[in-house]
Each structure stands twice: as C-alpha cells, then as structure tokens.
Motif scaffolding. Structure first.
Motif, short mmCIF file in Angstrom:
data_model
loop_
_atom_site.label_atom_id
_atom_site.label_comp_id
_atom_site.label_asym_id
_atom_site.label_seq_id
_atom_site.Cartn_x
_atom_site.Cartn_y
_atom_site.Cartn_z
N GLY A 137 35.10 33.25 37.53
CA GLY A 137 35.14 32.34 38.80
C GLY A 137 35.85 32.96 39.62
N LYS A 138 36.41 34.18 39.68
CA LYS A 138 37.09 34.72 40.64
C LYS A 138 36.25 36.07 41.17
N THR A 139 36.28 36.35 42.41
CA THR A 139 35.71 37.50 43.05
C THR A 139 36.75 38.71 42.52
N LEU A 140 36.13 39.98 42.49
CA LEU A 140 36.83 41.05 42.07
C LEU A 140 38.15 41.25 42.70
N PRO A 141 38.04 41.43 43.93
CA PRO A 141 39.48 41.28 44.83
C PRO A 141 40.29 40.26 44.39
N GLN A 142 39.93 39.19 44.23
CA GLN A 142 40.96 37.95 43.77
C GLN A 142 41.63 38.11 42.29
N ALA A 143 40.82 38.38 41.62
CA ALA A 143 40.93 38.83 40.11
C ALA A 143 41.95 39.87 40.18
N ALA A 144 42.02 41.10 40.88
CA ALA A 144 42.71 42.33 41.06
C ALA A 144 44.11 41.66 41.35
N ALA A 145 44.21 40.81 42.52
CA ALA A 145 45.41 40.25 43.14
C ALA A 145 46.28 39.60 42.03
#
Length: 218
Positions: free
Chosen positions: A40-48
């Motif tokens: 459910g997260k974008t890749l940048p959100q998940a990376a953060a």
C-alpha cells in the motif's frame, strides 16, 4: 543474479540516475510476512519506513521476496478523454487483468464492471446499458471463443448478474481496494448462487475456461 555485487551496482546506478518518478510505483503484494508492512506504500514511502535509500530498499526487497513483488504503476499520460474515446469504439470490450493478491490489489479488481455501468453508462451516458452489457458478455465471449457463455439461452452456462442500474457503483480505491461494489444483489456462476441479497455465499463454482472455437471479433 541480483545477488551479484556487479548487478547490484548497475541496478543502483540506474535507479539513482533519475528519469523515473518512483512515487508512481505502489507496492501491491509481497510474499513474506516481514515485508507486508510495505503493501500500500509507494517505493519512496516504504524505503523511508525501512530506513534505507531507495536503491538499497528496492534491491533488498527483490532479493528477500525472490522477485515475488507486485506493484501498481500509475500512468500519468493516460487521460479520461482517452478512456472515453476507447469505450465508444464498437470493438472495445470491458474486462480486467487485475491480480487479486496481497493487501492492496488494484481497485479495478473489485470495481471495473460496476464503474462502467455506473459512471460511464448511467452518469455520463457514454454508452447505452445494452451496449455496455454486450461489451461485458457476448462480445468478449465471442472474442475468446467461449461459445457456451455470453448469452442467456437454454443449454448455456448460467452466469447471471442481477443489479440495480440506479445504484450500481464501484467503491474500491487505491487506499481501500478490497471494497465490494454497490447495487449488485445476486450473482450466479455456472447456475450456482455466489452472491445472495448482496452477500457472498462462500461458494466458488467458477473454473478456468478454454476457447471452444476459433476467435471471432463479431
């Protein structure tokens, strides 16, 4: 292959070179429980959340999941005008290739057909109800050579949907994709009731289909 340092360096360089908006990539499904938090997260959100750089996160995620990662890619170049123009074409058929796995599948898996009937038929008048139903039933059945489906006739498979044209609408969103539509009261698959008074009965009588004749566009 991805575990090789040289490959990782090449992937990292390509990711960090720019030219791609990674905010348009939303994680739909992963296999391991440890990474479910990223669905459910974008890749940048998940990376953060993981406390990693974007390239490090993508490489680690692919290795941990053994490449079993499904993402939703948002195509910003496609417009509503494009969709409407395609839907008016007499050979266009209505369907969905959505993969219904993971916590955040594409909302089209739950909303494709009610969206067509509610938004494009009832609200916008883009198609008549008869045209839309033909694009969902008879036309795709003939296109794929399924001669025992697509019409209500004696001897054919009894796949029937009973809906209210005044209330039918999709409810699934990218944030909450697993939402059943409104306005569909009864569904029969192979003559067996699977939705009764708006509630799923738990029955699964569907099966994979194979063409029974040469494909036709008529």
């Amino acid at each position: 292959f991805l575990r090789k340092p040289a490959t990782q360096e090449r992937v990292k360089a390509e990711i960090e070179a720019g030219g791609e908006d990674w905010n348009n990539y939303q994680i739909s499904s992963v296999k391991t429980a440890a990474n479910k938090v990223h669905e459910g997260k974008t890749l940048p959100q998940a990376a953060a959340v993981a406390g990693k750089s974007l390239s490090e996160f993508i490489i680690d995620l692919l290795m941990e999941e053994q490449l079993n990662v499904v993402v939703i890619i948002f195509h910003t170049h496609r417009t509503e005008e494009d969709v409407c123009r395609l839907m008016r074409h007499p050979l266009q058929i209505v369907g969905s290739d959505s993969i219904l796995v993971g916590g955040y599948p594409h909302p089209r898996g739950y909303g494709t057909f009610p969206r067509c009937l509610g938004r494009y038929v009832r609200d916008m008048g883009l198609l008549t109800m008869e045209e839309a139903i033909r694009k969902m039933t008879y036309l795709p059945a003939r296109r794929f050579g399924l001669i025992d489906r697509g019409l209500l006739k004696p001897g054919l498979a009894a796949d029937i949907v009973v809906f209210d044209p005044e209330t039918i609408a999709d409810k699934a969103t990218y944030e909450h994709p697993r939402q059943f539509p409104m306005g569909i009261e009864y569904v029969l698959v192979n003559g067996e009731l699977v939705v009764d008074d708006g509630h799923h009965t738990g029955r699964t009588p569907g099966r994979a289909l194979k063409p029974l004749l040469k494909r036709s566009g008529n």
